[in-house]
Design a protein around this motif. Structure first.
Motif: not given
Length: 283
Positions: A65-66, A240-241, A88-93
């Motif tokens: 994700v990073c 990633l998913g 948002h995606p980095v912190l949530m994952v």
């Protein structure tokens, strides 16, 4: 206040012990109930394979994700631009999936079973708190971005599931802190809360996985007009998913395997003291 004496029991940590202390059965009963040495060794090897797989998949999710948001999405900022959204995606994952999963399986490591449970409870609470803080900051990033760009908030199913997951997570952490670490919480209440806490923990993980994979799909549709042609960024997002789902399945496997659950009869568990208080649970 009395301090429990350290256990000298020779019992292997992965043996099933739910009601009686080690050594309480007769030799015949012990031989009947105890797994064989080979069986116990297979169980331990299987656990550590799953545990290492869990650690590796979690690290892979974070790296993936990073890389996605730094290489293909342009990097990070906190200025109301799309670069702020990338947080948002980095912190949530990282928070809602990886750290949450790591915190959930702390109790399953057999090397911790012969020790006082309090330090591991504190580690569990700390990992969950860090995961919650990262998740909240991740929500702030997307809300602030939407407000700066005059984009409506909470308009998609992805956002509804994500908000539900973080809200339940916050409630779970507060109730867990009050129920399992505060010194005045009755033992009977902790026993009542434990199965609910465990069930809710797994449910939050499922909601988090659903929120993340739906968010990845939504983002790829927004930014890739040729998504159906699977450009490299689409491959990375889909990968990633898959990693997130695989990580969640391994975590849930560890949590649901009966032989990998911390035995309640380990002496340190029976005399486990909540925060700031020493008391015997079996008194």
């Amino acid at each position: 206040m009395q301090q429990a004496a350290p256990s000298t029991s020779p019992c292997f940590p992965l043996s099933h012990r739910n009601t009686a202390e080690c050594g309480s059965e007769s030799p015949a009963e012990a031989e009947k109930d105890e797994p064989t040495g080979a069986s116990r060794m297979r169980s331990i090897v299987s656990f550590y394979i799953c545990y290492l797989l869990c650690l590796g998949l979690g690290l892979a999710c974070t790296v993936c994700v990073c890389v996605w948001n730094s290489h293909w999405r342009g990097g990070f900022a906190w200025d109301g631009s799309t670069l702020q959204f990338n947080w948002h995606p980095v912190l949530m994952v990282t928070g809602l999936i990886v750290l949450y999963g790591y915190g959930a399986v702390v109790y399953r490591v057999p090397l911790t079973w012969g020790q006082n449970k309090l330090p591991w409870k504190l580690l569990h609470a700390a990992l969950m708190l860090l995961a919650l803080v990262l998740s909240i900051v991740g929500l702030c990033a997307v809300f602030d971005f939407h407000n700066a760009k005059n984009i409506p908030n909470v308009y998609s199913l992805h956002s509804w599931i994500g908000i539900a997951a973080v809200t339940l997570f916050a409630m779970q952490w507060v109730v867990g802190m009050a129920g399992f670490l505060l010194p005045w919480t009755p033992i009977s209440l902790r026993a009542l809360l434990k199965p609910v806490h465990v069930w809710m923990g797994g449910s939050i993980l499922w909601l988090s996985i659903a929120a993340c994979i739906s968010g990845i799909n939504e983002k790829l549709f927004f930014v890739l007009p040729g998504y159906n042609k699977l450009p490299p960024e689409a491959y990375l997002g889909n990968f990633l998913g898959v990693l997130i789902v695989a990580f969640g399945l391994v975590v849930l496997k560890i949590l649901s395997h009966q032989a990998w659950q911390r035995p309640d009869s380990v002496p340190q568990d029976l005399v486990y003291s909540p925060l700031l208080q020493d008391e015997r649970e079996n008194e």
